[in-house]
Scaffold this motif. Structure first.
Motif, mmCIF file in Angstrom:
data_model
loop_
_atom_site.group_PDB
_atom_site.id
_atom_site.type_symbol
_atom_site.label_atom_id
_atom_site.label_comp_id
_atom_site.label_asym_id
_atom_site.label_seq_id
_atom_site.Cartn_x
_atom_site.Cartn_y
_atom_site.Cartn_z
ATOM 1 N N SER A 1 42.690 46.558 65.770
ATOM 2 C CA SER A 1 42.515 48.015 65.859
ATOM 3 C C SER A 1 43.537 48.801 65.048
ATOM 4 C CB SER A 1 42.569 48.458 67.327
ATOM 5 O OG SER A 1 43.817 48.099 67.894
ATOM 6 N N GLU A 2 44.496 48.114 64.435
ATOM 7 C CA GLU A 2 45.491 48.804 63.604
ATOM 8 C C GLU A 2 45.426 48.287 62.171
ATOM 9 O OE1 GLU A 2 49.691 47.621 64.402
ATOM 10 O OE2 GLU A 2 48.817 46.201 65.820
ATOM 11 N N ASN A 3 45.827 49.125 61.241
ATOM 12 C CA ASN A 3 45.874 48.733 59.836
ATOM 13 C C ASN A 3 46.916 47.647 59.629
ATOM 14 O OD1 ASN A 3 43.975 50.714 59.374
ATOM 15 N ND2 ASN A 3 45.455 52.198 58.626
ATOM 16 N N CYS A 4 46.767 46.866 58.572
ATOM 17 C CA CYS A 4 47.725 45.826 58.222
ATOM 18 C C CYS A 4 48.262 46.110 56.822
ATOM 19 C CB CYS A 4 47.055 44.456 58.246
ATOM 20 S SG CYS A 4 48.175 43.103 57.808
ATOM 21 N N GLU A 5 49.565 46.084 56.700
ATOM 22 C CA GLU A 5 50.234 46.265 55.410
ATOM 23 C C GLU A 5 50.961 44.970 55.091
ATOM 24 O OE1 GLU A 5 53.422 49.322 53.284
ATOM 25 O OE2 GLU A 5 53.041 49.475 55.430
ATOM 26 N N TYR A 6 50.808 44.494 53.849
ATOM 27 C CA TYR A 6 51.406 43.211 53.509
ATOM 28 C C TYR A 6 51.653 43.082 52.006
ATOM 29 C CZ TYR A 6 46.477 41.994 52.535
ATOM 30 O OH TYR A 6 45.191 41.963 52.065
ATOM 31 N N LEU A 7 52.431 42.072 51.652
ATOM 32 C CA LEU A 7 52.677 41.716 50.262
ATOM 33 C C LEU A 7 51.970 40.407 49.969
ATOM 34 C CD1 LEU A 7 56.520 42.378 49.966
ATOM 35 C CD2 LEU A 7 54.654 43.834 49.163
ATOM 36 N N SER A 8 51.405 40.311 48.782
ATOM 37 C CA SER A 8 50.732 39.093 48.344
ATOM 38 C C SER A 8 51.324 38.666 47.008
ATOM 39 C CB SER A 8 49.230 39.354 48.201
ATOM 40 O OG SER A 8 48.594 38.233 47.631
ATOM 41 N N ILE A 9 51.697 37.401 46.933
ATOM 42 C CA ILE A 9 52.199 36.821 45.693
ATOM 43 C C ILE A 9 51.305 35.639 45.349
ATOM 44 C CG2 ILE A 9 54.136 35.630 44.572
ATOM 45 C CD1 ILE A 9 55.961 37.138 46.589
ATOM 46 N N CYS A 10 50.767 35.627 44.146
ATOM 47 C CA CYS A 10 49.891 34.541 43.701
ATOM 48 C C CYS A 10 50.506 33.853 42.492
ATOM 49 C CB CYS A 10 48.509 35.079 43.322
ATOM 50 S SG CYS A 10 47.635 35.880 44.681
ATOM 51 N N THR A 11 50.444 32.501 42.502
ATOM 52 C CA THR A 11 50.900 31.711 41.360
ATOM 53 C C THR A 11 49.836 30.680 41.017
ATOM 54 O OG1 THR A 11 52.080 30.159 42.783
ATOM 55 C CG2 THR A 11 53.359 31.978 41.916
ATOM 56 N N PRO A 12 49.295 30.671 39.811
ATOM 57 C CA PRO A 12 49.473 31.690 38.789
ATOM 58 C C PRO A 12 48.913 33.026 39.271
ATOM 59 C CG PRO A 12 47.694 30.196 38.183
ATOM 60 C CD PRO A 12 48.321 29.646 39.433
ATOM 61 N N ALA A 13 49.004 34.033 38.434
ATOM 62 C CA ALA A 13 48.612 35.391 38.815
ATOM 63 C C ALA A 13 47.155 35.469 39.260
ATOM 64 C CB ALA A 13 48.835 36.344 37.641
ATOM 65 N N PHE A 14 46.907 36.381 40.201
ATOM 66 C CA PHE A 14 45.549 36.651 40.669
ATOM 67 C C PHE A 14 44.648 37.015 39.493
ATOM 68 C CE2 PHE A 14 42.166 39.541 41.744
ATOM 69 C CZ PHE A 14 41.575 38.946 42.834
ATOM 70 N N SER A 15 43.460 36.468 39.515
ATOM 71 C CA SER A 15 42.445 36.795 38.523
ATOM 72 C C SER A 15 41.093 36.739 39.230
ATOM 73 C CB SER A 15 42.475 35.787 37.378
ATOM 74 O OG SER A 15 41.383 35.975 36.526
ATOM 75 N N PRO A 16 40.258 37.768 39.100
ATOM 76 C CA PRO A 16 38.976 37.780 39.801
ATOM 77 C C PRO A 16 38.103 36.559 39.510
ATOM 78 C CG PRO A 16 39.386 39.922 38.804
ATOM 79 C CD PRO A 16 40.457 38.996 38.321
ATOM 80 N N ASP A 17 38.189 36.024 38.294
ATOM 81 C CA ASP A 17 37.352 34.870 37.964
ATOM 82 C C ASP A 17 37.901 33.563 38.522
ATOM 83 O OD1 ASP A 17 39.488 35.024 36.153
ATOM 84 O OD2 ASP A 17 38.366 34.049 34.553
ATOM 85 N N GLN A 18 39.059 33.588 39.177
ATOM 86 C CA GLN A 18 39.634 32.386 39.786
ATOM 87 C C GLN A 18 39.622 32.432 41.311
ATOM 88 O OE1 GLN A 18 43.511 31.891 38.000
ATOM 89 N NE2 GLN A 18 42.643 30.886 36.224
ATOM 90 N N VAL A 19 38.983 33.451 41.899
ATOM 91 C CA VAL A 19 38.943 33.593 43.361
ATOM 92 C C VAL A 19 37.834 32.737 43.974
ATOM 93 C CG1 VAL A 19 38.559 35.207 45.256
ATOM 94 C CG2 VAL A 19 39.920 35.905 43.311
ATOM 95 N N HIS A 20 36.664 32.758 43.361
ATOM 96 C CA HIS A 20 35.500 32.003 43.835
ATOM 97 C C HIS A 20 35.096 32.427 45.248
ATOM 98 C CE1 HIS A 20 36.005 29.666 40.220
ATOM 99 N NE2 HIS A 20 37.223 29.308 40.597
#
Length: 121
Positions: free
Chosen positions: A98-117
């Motif tokens: 019921s509450e919003n969530c705030e967070y940090l995300s670190i991806c290695t290698p960098a996030f890329s939409p074509d690598q999410v699947h």
């Protein structure tokens, strides 16, 4: 030559699900392919389809709670907790709370939409 990179204005990733993504470093913000760092906010009730990304993802919860369904196991993190999910792992992210969530995300290698699947629902 400067020994640091200062990021005062992150790239705001367009979304259609209410989640906000402010990428400070990564492919979208500065073309960096090794790592991405994003400040994210997931509204209460938010969810997205399961995915099997080609990158490791580290998440640190700043406030609220976030749910992770990892290979069928449900894990809930609260403020101050963190997790690393290895690339190639099937995961579904959500905020069924019921509450919003705030967070940090670190991806290695960098996030890329074509690598999410992401799976289609």
């Amino acid at each position: 030559m400067a020994k640091f990179q200062l990021q005062r204005t992150p790239f705001l990733v367009p979304t259609t699900d209410g989640k906000t993504i402010a990428e400070h470093f990564g492919l979208a913000s500065n073309g960096q392919a090794q790592l991405s760092l994003a400040h994210m906010k997931a509204p209460a009730g938010w969810s997205e389809p399961a995915q099997c990304p080609e990158f490791d993802e580290y998440t640190f919860i700043i406030s609220g709670k976030k749910q992770f369904e990892i290979e069928g196991e449900v894990v809930v993190l609260s403020a101050g907790e963190s997790i690393k999910i290895d690339k190639g792992t099937r995961v579904r992210y959500s905020n069924p709370f019921s509450e919003n969530c705030e967070y940090l995300s670190i991806c290695t290698p960098a996030f890329s939409p074509d690598q999410v699947h992401r799976e289609t629902e």
